[in-house]
Design a protein around this motif. Structure first.
Motif, PDB file in Angstrom:
ATOM      1  N   ASN A 255       0.840  -1.198   0.000  1.00  0.00           N
ATOM      2  CA  ASN A 255       0.000   0.000   0.000  1.00  0.00           C
ATOM      3  C   ASN A 255       0.878   1.252   0.000  1.00  0.00           C
ATOM      4  OD1 ASN A 255      -2.489  -1.450   0.166  1.00  0.00           O
ATOM      5  ND2 ASN A 255      -2.093  -1.789   2.347  1.00  0.00           N
TER       6      ASN A 255
ATOM      7  N   ASP B 289      -1.206  -5.497   1.748  1.00  0.00           N
ATOM      8  CA  ASP B 289      -2.343  -6.411   1.785  1.00  0.00           C
ATOM      9  C   ASP B 289      -1.903  -7.758   1.240  1.00  0.00           C
ATOM     10  OD1 ASP B 289      -4.177  -4.532   2.756  1.00  0.00           O
ATOM     11  OD2 ASP B 289      -4.561  -3.766   0.730  1.00  0.00           O
TER      12      ASP B 289
ATOM     13  N   ALA C 218      -5.036  -3.980   6.450  1.00  0.00           N
ATOM     14  CA  ALA C 218      -3.649  -3.789   6.027  1.00  0.00           C
ATOM     15  C   ALA C 218      -2.699  -4.258   7.117  1.00  0.00           C
ATOM     16  CB  ALA C 218      -3.397  -2.326   5.694  1.00  0.00           C
TER      17      ALA C 218
END
Length: 816
Positions: free
Chosen positions: A162, A220, A228
């Motif tokens: 992310n 993820d 997350a």
């Protein structure tokens, strides 16, 4: 090549939509109406938010809320009139105009601003965006996410990053070891300590990083719960990052060079591409390349989504505790930043734009671009495509001197659009060493003259131009010159000041105590040729005799109310002075406010070397013969001196010190005094709690605001007792009463403030306070006398004709 046109054949938007914005034929927009509009506008009496779904679609600098602009468009123009904004920026004036049934012409010097304005106004449906996004997602999401592989701690397979938190690495000049710019090593804003030798390492202009290191990855994985994960990068993760960074980029990337300008954070020779990590540059180039395969208007729509993420995917995205983000109006590259997954940011921004398109449908409705709006890349000083006296109303937010060098910052967008900025023609003052021709204030003032001369030419007689500004570092003299240049162009100022009270502040406004949170508005009128001698009947009809006192009080209020443990900037004082002058028909009055500052207040330098002003009585020596110094105040000052010497002390140590050094102990408990003004911390070495002085600006502001809140509550209670003619059990101390006069005056509760003066013996105040208190008393008396609610109940249906200002001899009896 993907055939997107066949899969998107059902869209409603015309292929010529964006071409229509640039059509030179203005016939559908213009009209021959030459009626005068003599009635000035009423002020906006509600707070408006800078944040709304339309504004949230795309970042821009000094954006104004369209709802606030609507307020003036509605009052100063009629349906089907044409509204002009010569510095259209993000297009908010266009939104306001079309929402009110007007036609709109926008121009801007920057091709990026023109692109944004056209997209903000374009009547494209959310359904069209959904279809286009779905096609784009299928084509590139997997390819982009392949650049962001990371090893999963739980299952060992590969997840998707992310973001990565990066830190600059600096070399210690003393021992040569690496110093990582992490929070626990931070000494000040630009200094970190070396773990090896303890030396301070500067990261200023001379301290350039020798490396960058990842310290945390958020990712993820399909094996997880959907939440997350965070972890420290392993050697395998670092190899995956390096492999992604070394991949060849087979797509076009921008090579436009940034202008050197230390004030906005550009201190080295860089290109736009250098603002991205190699893999983010790769991802951005891949995404843009796929978007170019679409035809118009879908291509422009998706590029609008693309440019909306151009800043948040760079190394300018700060990794802050209170959330990340870029510093607006700069190209600053922080030592602590986040590398965001490009597709994740794009997906999130598309959701914002979808909501904005839905809001646009509700606000603006469906309209034909060719018949309603134009947006051109033009210099506002040369609107040759417009005839003389052809525009019905103008709303403009011109560049404020050296506030924002638009072209230098907009280049990030313009480069990705394969266009270029016209640096030479820009109306700004810049610190860029590569733009010496733009460093003169006089040149900027001349450009302002040319701007308003051209606006005067195209505006119809008997019509209005609204100018909004938030001049920041502009001096009062610069504002006076700015105002004079507008008048020299032929406009007559309507000397009533309105302000946009914006609830959503900029980062600067949120982090600086009492920053200027309102954009000031002044309306100007183009007199009809046959009425050149006519003037406004503006209240007050004459500048108040006590204008200097009003200015001094405004300075005192901003310095004291804005103190908050640190002090206010000089430009914040300027804003306060300007507000008083515009509210009181005194724009031509020139108070020596800087001399007042130097004479009556204390100037200190903050951690960044900027001047801040503080009230003088923060350092006043105690005079025990004055009643102002209550036992509680004397005790608090004694504790402050004690803790400044000892750095920290226990409750017992403080209690013993007071007993040894004060003639009498305070009536308030020592615990309450400590809780109100000091910081309690646990000393691990001594294993006991100790009290210390507030040290950081945040701590000082919290303590100051806490004490002010307590005093305000006490004053409100005391005023209520006086109003109800109840028994006075205890009169607040003079310190509280003196603060109460400032508090109530600032709240415009003049009659309530007058009640307090009956309980204040001015001779018992410190000498440096007495003149200020007397001045507050005179102002409260004057304003209370003018307020009919002081003598009688306010009439809800009172005739407000006196507040509706009109032009003498121009009102024809018809409301416009």
């Amino acid at each position: 090549m993907t055939d997107y046109q066949s899969s998107l054949s059902g869209i409603e938007e015309s292929e010529s939509l964006f071409e229509d914005f640039g059509d030179d034929d203005l016939t559908p927009l213009l009209n021959d109406d030459d009626e005068w509009y003599p009635t000035p506008p009423q002020p906006l009496d509600k707070e408006v938010s800078r944040r709304n779904p339309i504004a949230d679609m795309h970042i821009y600098w000094s954006k104004k809320p369209y709802e606030a602009i609507e307020h003036f468009v509605e009052q100063l123009s009629e349906e089907d009139d044409v509204v002009l904004d010569g510095c259209s920026g993000s297009g908010m004036t266009g939104v306001a105009s079309i929402a009110q049934g007007r036609k709109f012409i926008g121009t801007d010097h920057s091709p990026a601003a023109v692109f944004l304005s056209q997209n903000v106004l374009a009547p494209i449906t959310p359904t069209t965006l959904n279809q286009a996004y779905s096609e784009l997602e299928s084509a590139v999401k997997g390819r982009i996410n392949d650049l962001y592989r990371v090893s999963c701690e739980d299952c060992g397979s590969q997840g998707t990053t992310n973001y990565v938190r990066w830190r600059h690495v600096y070399e210690c000049k003393r021992c040569g070891n690496d110093v990582i710019a992490t929070k626990d090593r931070k000494v000040s804003k630009a200094t970190y300590s070396c773990d090896s030798c303890g030396a301070d390492v500067s990261i200023g202009d001379d301290g350039k990083p020798i490396d960058r290191r990842p310290i945390e990855i958020s990712y993820d994985c399909s094996c997880g719960s959907g939440r997350a994960n965070q972890k420290e990068p392993t050697d395998r993760d670092k190899r995956l990052i390096e492999q992604a960074n070394q991949r060849d980029i087979d797509y076009w990337t921008p090579d436009s060079e940034l202008k050197l300008n230390s004030r906005i954070g550009v201190t080295n020779k860089q290109t736009v591409a250098d603002l991205y990590t190699p893999r983010n540059l790769h991802a951005m180039a891949l995404l843009r390349d796929e978007i170019q395969r679409f035809d118009s208007p879908i291509r422009e729509l998706l590029m609008f989504c693309f440019t909306s993420i151009c800043f948040n995917t760079t190394i300018m995205y700060q990794d802050r505790e209170a959330g990340g983000g870029v510093t607006k109006g700069t190209l600053y590259q922080p030592p602590q930043y986040k590398e965001n997954n490009v597709w994740n940011i794009f997906e999130g921004k598309v959701n914002y734009i979808r909501r904005g398109l839905e809001e646009k449908q509700d606000v603006m409705g469906n309209f034909d671009v060719w018949e309603t709006a134009r947006v051109f890349q033009d210099d506002v000083r040369d609107l040759s495509r417009l005839d003389e006296s052809s525009v019905d109303y103008i709303f403009i937010d011109p560049p404020y001197g050296d506030q924002v060098p638009y072209s230098e910052i907009n280049l990030v967008w313009t480069a990705w659009l394969e266009d270029s900025e016209r640096f030479d023609d820009e109306i700004v003052i810049t610190d860029s060493s590569e733009r010496e021709e733009k460093q003169s204030e006089h040149q900027w003032q001349d450009a302002i003259s040319e701007t308003f001369e051209e606006l005067y030419r195209v505006l119809k007689p008997g019509r209005w131009v609204t100018v909004t500004f938030n001049p920041g570092n502009m001096s009062l003299n610069a504002w006076e010159e700015f105002n004079r240049r507008i008048q020299d162009a032929g406009f007559l100022p309507y000397n009533g000041r309105y302000a946009l009270d914006i609830s959503q502040k900029t980062y600067k406004q949120l982090t600086e105590s009492k920053a200027q949170k309102k954009d000031v508005i002044v309306n100007y009128y183009k007199l009809p040729t046959e009425a050149e001698e006519v003037e406004f009947e503006t209240p007050p009809e004459e500048t108040p005799q006590n204008i200097r006192e009003l200015v001094e009080t405004a300075i005192d209020n901003i310095v004291r109310e804005g103190y908050q443990g640190e002090g206010v900037y000089t430009d914040q004082v300027f804003h306060a002075v300007l507000t008083v002058l515009t509210e009181n028909n005194a724009l031509e009055y020139r108070p020596d406010w800087e001399a007042i500052l130097e004479e009556k207040y204390v100037c200190v330098e903050d951690q960044m070397g900027r001047d801040r002003w503080q009230p003088p009585d923060t350092t006043t020596e105690i005079d025990p013969t004055l009643n102002y110094y209550s036992e509680d105040l004397i005790a608090r000052r004694e504790i402050e001196q004690f803790l400044e010497e000892e750095e920290a002390a226990t409750y017992t140590e403080i209690q013993e010190h007071l007993a040894d050094n004060l003639a009498s102990l305070p009536e308030t408990s020592l615990g309450d005094i400590l809780e109100d003004a000091f910081i309690k911390e646990y000393d691990r070495s001594d294993r006991e709690h100790k009290w210390r002085m507030p040290e950081t600006p945040e701590e000082r502001a919290r303590i100051e605001r806490q004490r002010e809140g307590q005093m305000e509550s006490r004053i409100d209670s005391f005023v209520h007792t006086l109003r109800e003619d109840e028994y006075i059990d205890e009169t607040p101390p003079l310190e509280v009463l003196e603060y109460g006069t400032r508090y109530l005056l600032n709240e415009e509760r003049h009659a309530d403030a007058l009640l307090l003066f009956d309980y204040i013996d001015i001779d018992e105040l410190p000498e440096d306070m007495r003149d200020d208190v007397r001045r507050r008393q005179r102002i409260c008396q004057t304003l209370a006398d003018e307020d009919p609610s002081v003598e009688q109940n306010t009439q809800e249906d009172a005739d407000d004709d006196g507040q509706q200002q009109k032009l003498e001899d121009l009102e024809d009896g018809t409301e416009n």
